[in-house]
Design a protein around this motif. Structure first.
Motif, short mmCIF file in Angstrom:
data_model
loop_
_atom_site.label_atom_id
_atom_site.label_comp_id
_atom_site.label_asym_id
_atom_site.label_seq_id
_atom_site.Cartn_x
_atom_site.Cartn_y
_atom_site.Cartn_z
N ASP A 113 0.83 -1.20 0.00
CA ASP A 113 0.00 0.00 0.00
C ASP A 113 0.87 1.25 0.00
OD1 ASP A 113 -2.34 -1.39 0.00
OD2 ASP A 113 -2.68 -1.24 2.16
N ASP A 115 0.05 3.95 1.64
CA ASP A 115 -0.32 4.79 2.78
C ASP A 115 0.58 4.61 4.00
OD1 ASP A 115 -1.06 2.29 3.46
OD2 ASP A 115 -3.16 2.74 3.88
N GLN A 117 1.13 2.05 5.69
CA GLN A 117 0.69 1.05 6.68
C GLN A 117 1.55 -0.21 6.58
OE1 GLN A 117 -3.97 1.48 6.29
NE2 GLN A 117 -3.39 1.07 8.40
N ARG A 219 -2.55 4.47 10.04
CA ARG A 219 -2.50 5.50 9.01
C ARG A 219 -2.27 6.87 9.64
NH1 ARG A 219 -4.37 6.94 3.84
NH2 ARG A 219 -5.14 5.08 2.77
MG MG Z 1 -4.36 1.40 4.38
#
Ligand code: MG
Ligand code: UDP
Length: 333
Positions: A113, A115, A117, A219
Motif C-alpha cells: 500500500d 499509505d 501502513q 494511518r
Molecule cells: Mg491502508
C-alpha cells in the motif's frame, strides 16, 4: 512536453533497457495519498538498493484528485527506477494492481500500500521465502493497526471462511504486502475487488503459499478508502471465488445437482398429491403443498437449463480465448 508524453517516453525507453534483467518489481496502487508519497519514497529507498539486484517500482495513480500525481512525478524525476502509470479516473485498487502486474518486468513482484501502513523493511523477508521456492508469500499483520469492530473483526471472519472454502490456509488475505513469482501473477485475471484474494484465485493452478509475519502501522495521513460497507461485498466475492475454483470448469455439476434435487422433490410431492386427489378424493385447491410442488419443478428445470448455458459459455470462453484449462510448471523434453 506535457505530463502524459513524459510518462509514455519514460515507459518506452525503460522497457527495452529493463526487460531482461529486472529482478524485483514493486507494484503500489495510489489513490489520493499526497502526503504519504515522499515518506513512501524515503522508506523504499532505504531498503531496495540494499537488496543488490535490479529493481523497479511501479506506482499506479488510480485517478487521484489531490495532487498525488505531481508528487509521484517528482520521484520519477529523481530516480528512474520509479515508473508511473496514471489512470484517467478512479477505477479501484484491483485494476490499479492489475495494471502494475501487466507492466512489471521483474521475476518477482511485490505489492504494498502507498499509505505507509505496510513496511518496506519486510521486503527482504518475503524475497527470502520466494527464493526458497514458494510461488506466493503473504504478509501477515499480526499487530494490525486498524479499527477493531468495523475492520479487524469482519476481516477475521472473512479470512477464516475463505481459508475453509478454498483450502488456501493463510491468516491475512487482506494484507497488500505480498510477493508473487511473475509466472503465477501473470497467469491469473483479476476482476472486481479480487486483489485481496489472489492466493485463493491463483490456487486453481496449484501453488505453494508461505506466510510471514509483517509490521503494520496506523494511518497517519489521508483516509482509508474502505469502511464497514465492504463486508457485504466481501461475502459476495467469497461466493464468486468458491464457484470459480470449484465449478467454473463444470458448472452443470452444481446447477444441475441443485436443480435435480429440487425438481425431484417437487415431482414426488406432485405424484403424492395426484394419488390423494384421484383415489382419496382430496381437494387440491386448499393445499399450499400443491403450489410448492409446481414451484419446485419450475426451479429445477430453470437451474438445469442455467447449468447447460453456463457449460456453453465456459466452453466458448476457452475455445475463443485460447486460454488453456491447465497450468504447466515445466516440460522436460
Ligand atoms: Mg491502508
Ligand atoms: N487505493 C487505490 N484505489 C482505490 C482505493 C485505494 O489505489 O480506489 C489504494 C490506496 O491509495 C492505498 C491502498 O490502495 O495505497 C489501500 O487502501 P486503503 O489504505 O484505503 O485501505 P485499507 O488499508 O484501509 O484497507
Amino acid at each position: 512536453m506535457n505530463d502524459k508524453n513524459k510518462i509514455m517516453k519514460a515507459e518506452s525507453t525503460n522497457k527495452y533497457k529493463d526487460k531482461e534483467s529486472v529482478y524485483l518489481s514493486v507494484v503500489i496502487p495510489v489513490y489520493n495519498e499526497k502526503q504519504n508519497i515522499s515518506y513512501l519514497y524515503e522508506n523504499l529507498n532505504n531498503i531496495l538498493p540494499q537488496i543488490g539486484k535490479k529493481y523497479e517500482v511501479i506506482l499506479v495513480d488510480d485517478g487521484s484528485i489531490d495532487g498525488t500525481f505531481k508528487e509521484l512525478l517528482k520521484i520519477h524525476e529523481q530516480n528512474n527506477n520509479y515508473k508511473i502509470i496514471r489512470f484517467r479516473k478512479n477505477f479501484g485498487q484491483t485494476p490499479a494492481m492489475s495494471a502494475g502486474f501487466d507492466y512489471a518486468n521483474g521475476e518477482v513482484i511485490i505489492t504494498l500500500d502507498a499509505d505507509l501502513q505496510n513496511d518496506p523493511q519486510d521486503i527482504p523477508v518475503l524475497l527470502e521465502k520466494i527464493n526458497e521456492g514458494y510461488d506466493i508469500v503473504s504478509g501477515w499483520r499480526i499487530n494490525r493497526q486498524d479499527k477493531a469492530i468495523s475492520r479487524k473483526l469482519p476481516s477475521k471472519i472473512a479470512n477464516w471462511l475463505i481459508a475453509r472454502l478454498t483450502g488456501v490456509k493463510i491468516h491475512d488475505y487482506g494484507c497488500t504486502l505480498k510477493a508473487y513469482t511473475s509466472d503465477v501473477i501473470k497467469n491469473i485475471e483479476l476482476f472486481g475487488e479480487m486483489h485481496r484474494y489472489i492466493p485463493a484465485v491463483a490456487s486453481w493452478m496449484g501453488i505453494n503459499v508461505a506466510e510471514v509475519p509483517v509490521h503494520h502501522h496506523s494511518r497517519k495521513f489521508g483516509k482509508s478508502k474502505y469502511g464497514i460497507s465492504r463486508t457485504i461485498r466481501v461475502i459476495l466475492d467469497i461466493i464468486t471465488i468458491k464457484y470459480l475454483l470449484s465449478y467454473s470448469q463444470k458448472p452443470i455439476q452444481i446447477f444441475g445437482l441443485i436443480g435435480l434435487i429440487t425438481g425431484t422433490i417437487g415431482f414426488i410431492i406432485t405424484v403424492y398429491l395426484i394419488i390423494m386427489r384421484l383415489f382419496f378424493n382430496m381437494a387440491l385447491s386448499s393445499r399450499p403443498l400443491f403450489t410448492l410442488s409446481i414451484f419446485m419443478i419450475f426451479i429445477g428445470v430453470q437451474l438445469i437449463t442455467m447449468g447447460i448455458l453456463a457449460e456453453l459459455i465456459m466452453r466458448t470462453y476457452h475455445a475463443s480465448s485460447g486460454k488453456p484449462t491447465y497450468a504447466i510448471r515445466e516440460i522436460i523434453d
